[in-house]
Structure formats: C-alpha cells, structure tokens
Design an enzyme around this catalytic site. Sequence first.
Site, PDB file in Angstrom:
ATOM      1  N   TYR A  30       0.826  -1.210   0.000  1.00  0.00           N
ATOM      2  CA  TYR A  30       0.000   0.000   0.000  1.00  0.00           C
ATOM      3  C   TYR A  30       0.859   1.257   0.000  1.00  0.00           C
ATOM      4  O   TYR A  30       2.082   1.197   0.198  1.00  0.00           O
ATOM      5  CB  TYR A  30      -0.944   0.009   1.207  1.00  0.00           C
ATOM      6  N   LYS A 143       6.521  -2.033   1.994  1.00  0.00           N
ATOM      7  CA  LYS A 143       5.357  -1.378   2.609  1.00  0.00           C
ATOM      8  C   LYS A 143       4.170  -2.327   2.455  1.00  0.00           C
ATOM      9  O   LYS A 143       3.299  -2.138   1.603  1.00  0.00           O
ATOM     10  CB  LYS A 143       5.105  -0.018   1.958  1.00  0.00           C
ATOM     11  N   GLU A 175      13.029   2.585  13.806  1.00  0.00           N
ATOM     12  CA  GLU A 175      12.152   3.659  13.330  1.00  0.00           C
ATOM     13  C   GLU A 175      10.917   3.710  14.207  1.00  0.00           C
ATOM     14  O   GLU A 175      10.775   2.930  15.145  1.00  0.00           O
ATOM     15  CB  GLU A 175      11.781   3.453  11.861  1.00  0.00           C
ATOM     16  N   LEU A 199      11.581   1.305   6.689  1.00  0.00           N
ATOM     17  CA  LEU A 199      10.962   1.726   5.441  1.00  0.00           C
ATOM     18  C   LEU A 199      11.700   2.957   4.921  1.00  0.00           C
ATOM     19  O   LEU A 199      12.020   3.867   5.701  1.00  0.00           O
ATOM     20  CB  LEU A 199       9.490   2.080   5.681  1.00  0.00           C
TER      21      LEU A 199
END
Length: 281
Positions: A30, A143, A175, A199
């Site tokens: 996505y 993702k 993260e 990411l």
Amino acid sequence: MILLNRGFMERDDAIVDIEDRGYQFGDGVYELIRVYDGVCFEMEGHVQRLKLSSLKIELALPYPLEDIARNLKQLVEKNGLLNGYIYVQITRGVAQRVHHFPGSVSSVLVAYVQHAERPVEKTKHGIHAILTEDIRWKRCDIKSLNLLPNVLAKQLAKKHGCDEAIMHRGSTVSEGSSTNVYIVERNVIYTHPINNLILNGITRIGVLQMARENGFRVVEEAFTVNELLETDEVFVTSTALEICPVIQIDHTLIGNGKPGLVTRTFQQAFEHRIAFNSGIN
Ligand code: PMP
C-alpha cells in the site's frame, strides 16, 4: 468515489471478496499519499515505492504505473479533495485460500481519498513518544499490508498518552511505528540507514535532501537508545506527521523539552516544498 482496479464508483457499490488475499493473509502492499491544495505531494516517489514493494513480493501491478498515477490524480479531482490523503493498496487478488501464490489470479487495486487537516498542533509543540522493542520481521523495507506489530506499538503509545512508539532492536533504534526517526547532535543529523530493517520514507528522502542543501552533515548510521535519550533534538517524519519534533520519550525530556532549532529549520524548508508543489498544478 473510490477506485477499484480501473473503475471509479461509489464506495457502497464496491465489493471486496471474502477470499481476497489482502483480507486473509495481508498479502499486498500500500501507499498513503498526501494531497495539499488539491495537488498530490511526492506522487512519483510514492508510486515508484509502490512498484518496488510489489516487485519485492512478486506481485504484478494490475496495470501500468503511469495509469495508476493518472487514476489516483483523477480520484482526487472527482472527489474535489483539497487537503487529505489518498490511500491505495494492491492485493494478490481473489483465490481459494492456500498459502502459496495461487495460479492465475489478478491483483486487485483499491484506492480512496480522505479529507485531513495538517497536523499543526503536533508539529508546532512536538509530541511525546514511548520506546518499545521492534518485533517486526526482517523485510521492513516492504510497505506491506501486514501492520500488526505497528498497530500494537501504536496502541501501546496511545495507552500511555503518547503519539508515537519508537522501536528498537536490542539497543539499536530502527524507526517509529509509522515514522522515520532522527537525532540531532551538535548540528549533525543521524538516522538509521536504508536497509531491510526500516521503510525508506518518502518524507525521509526529502528531509535528508533539504538537510544537505542547507549545509547540514547527514550521517545515515544507526544510533542507540541511550544516544536517542541523551541527544539535543529528536524528530520523526512521515507523510501524515510531516516533520514533527519529539520532546519527551518515556519519562525523559529531550533537550530542553521544546522543539529544537534544527527541526524548526527543516520544517520551514518543508513549507517551501509544499508551496512549490501547490504551484505545480
Ligand atoms: N516507517 C514506517 C514503518 C511507516 O509506516 C511510515 C509511514 N508510511 C514511515 C516510516 C514514513 O514513510 P513516509 O515518509 O513515506 O510516509
């Protein structure tokens, strides 16, 4: 109006099958794309990442990327969206439930828009975060729709009255649950390098570019939890949260407990990027 594959339709007319692999396995990818003043922000970066994520899970795009980008822009127009998001996901499609890839199956693209104001209060005053172990898999560069660890981390943050959970693998900070994390130490910006453990944020790419353009030294090296807690400034970035100062982590105040100067500088530069983007229409 929503977008289902190539077709625009009313949301109530869109049907997702109970055997869609996105629904059953989280087998899909996505993107969340920001719209400012009716113009998509960093569209190219987002669709390229969508393609890359698809490639990494051997998922065929339902149709060419240029057409997907064009349809997403049309979706914004059709809905008269000025400020908000486009959510777009592609799943491996509908097939009888088996774990391995089913034979001939067409991937399914769904996209819709949502109005949203900018996170003005958070970016102005900064947010509080908690620390939590990063329990995700080793392909965080994709993702994917599998967001359960991120959901649990964010829920834990919420339970503690915080806006973000900063994750770490052992002593190394990776993260946030939905953001990239940075520290500023004597005007040097440190952030986790791009690899399989984080990411590659579209906002991250822009921020590091702005930082370098403004003469800051950027070090893409992982830092520790201790370094995070003892640094001058911490900020996080994402499509939704933009560039947001973190002023407290667990019970530790960061710096003097106020948004830092370097973070402010990047926020100003970010405003220019948005203004420039809005002028492109
Ligand atoms: N890391 C994770 C785990 C995220 O979910 C996000 C939000 N998509 C980000 C980083 C930031 O990415 P971006 O700047 O592209 O929104």
